[in-house]
Scaffold this active site. Structure first.
Site, PDB file in Angstrom:
ATOM      1  CB  SER A 142      -2.184  -1.767  14.470  1.00 21.68           C
ATOM      2  OG  SER A 142      -2.483  -1.123  15.668  1.00 21.68           O
ATOM      3  CE1 TYR A 167      23.028  -1.540   2.744  1.00 21.02           C
ATOM      4  CE2 TYR A 167      23.547  -3.819   3.389  1.00 21.02           C
ATOM      5  CZ  TYR A 167      23.581  -2.785   2.390  1.00 21.02           C
ATOM      6  OH  TYR A 167      24.262  -3.072   1.233  1.00 21.02           O
ATOM      7  CB  SER A 168      21.176  -2.483  11.467  1.00 28.59           C
ATOM      8  OG  SER A 168      20.870  -3.757  11.010  1.00 28.59           O
ATOM      9  CD  GLU A 191       5.561   1.315  16.133  1.00 32.01           C
ATOM     10  OE1 GLU A 191       5.153   1.701  15.020  1.00 32.01           O
ATOM     11  OE2 GLU A 191       4.505   0.951  16.760  1.00 32.01           O
ATOM     12  CD  GLU A 239       1.674   0.786   9.784  1.00 31.58           C
ATOM     13  OE1 GLU A 239       2.314   1.984   9.843  1.00 31.58           O
ATOM     14  OE2 GLU A 239       0.797   0.657  10.737  1.00 31.58           O
ATOM     15  CB  ALA A 281      24.720  -6.727   8.380  1.00 31.96           C
ATOM     16  CG  HIS A 304      -6.735  -5.501  -1.461  1.00 32.45           C
ATOM     17  ND1 HIS A 304      -6.686  -6.757  -0.746  1.00 32.45           N
ATOM     18  CD2 HIS A 304      -7.006  -5.990  -2.654  1.00 32.45           C
ATOM     19  CE1 HIS A 304      -6.631  -7.825  -1.201  1.00 32.45           C
ATOM     20  NE2 HIS A 304      -7.192  -7.430  -2.649  1.00 32.45           N
TER      21      HIS A 304
END
Length: 119
Positions: A99, A17-18, A70, A77, A14, A88
């Site tokens: 945002s 992955y971070s 963020e 995103e 983990a 879309h």
């Protein structure tokens, strides 16, 4: 059925992955780089301010919140962009809301710093 990783092995994977996610954010997200640099400067500057330790901790915490939001916004995103490149309404709305979350975090940080510094 193969059992999943458990214990310390799961924690090690983990963490890997971070770190991979932080590297990706740094590499691909200009806003993340800018916010991290600004947070580093403001954090360093906070050590020279006439504030209590608790106030300083709170001021730095608001900067960490910006970075956290963020990261989440960048993940949203990336997921939206993975789905497709066509325009879309819901994709645009998701990106705009992400945002907006960053904007609210920035406003909260600015407001907090002003209140602490000028109170």
């Amino acid at each position: 059925m193969k059992p999943g990783r458990t214990g310390i092995t799961r924690i090690i994977y983990a963490a890997g992955y971070s770190i991979k996610g932080l590297k990706a954010a740094w590499q691909f997200e200009a806003a993340f780089r800018q916010e991290v640099c600004l947070a580093a400067i403001l954090t360093a500057g906070s050590f020279f301010l006439d504030v209590t330790l608790l106030e300083q901790l709170f001021m730095i915490a608001t900067l960490v919140i910006i970075i956290l939001v963020e990261l989440i916004n960048s993940a949203i995103e990336a997921a939206i962009d993975r789905i497709g490149s066509e325009m879309h309404e819901l994709s645009g709305r998701a990106k705009d809301i992400g945002s907006a979350a960053v904007f609210v975090a920035c406003c909260f940080a600015a407001f907090s710093w002003v209140i602490i510094l000028f109170n």
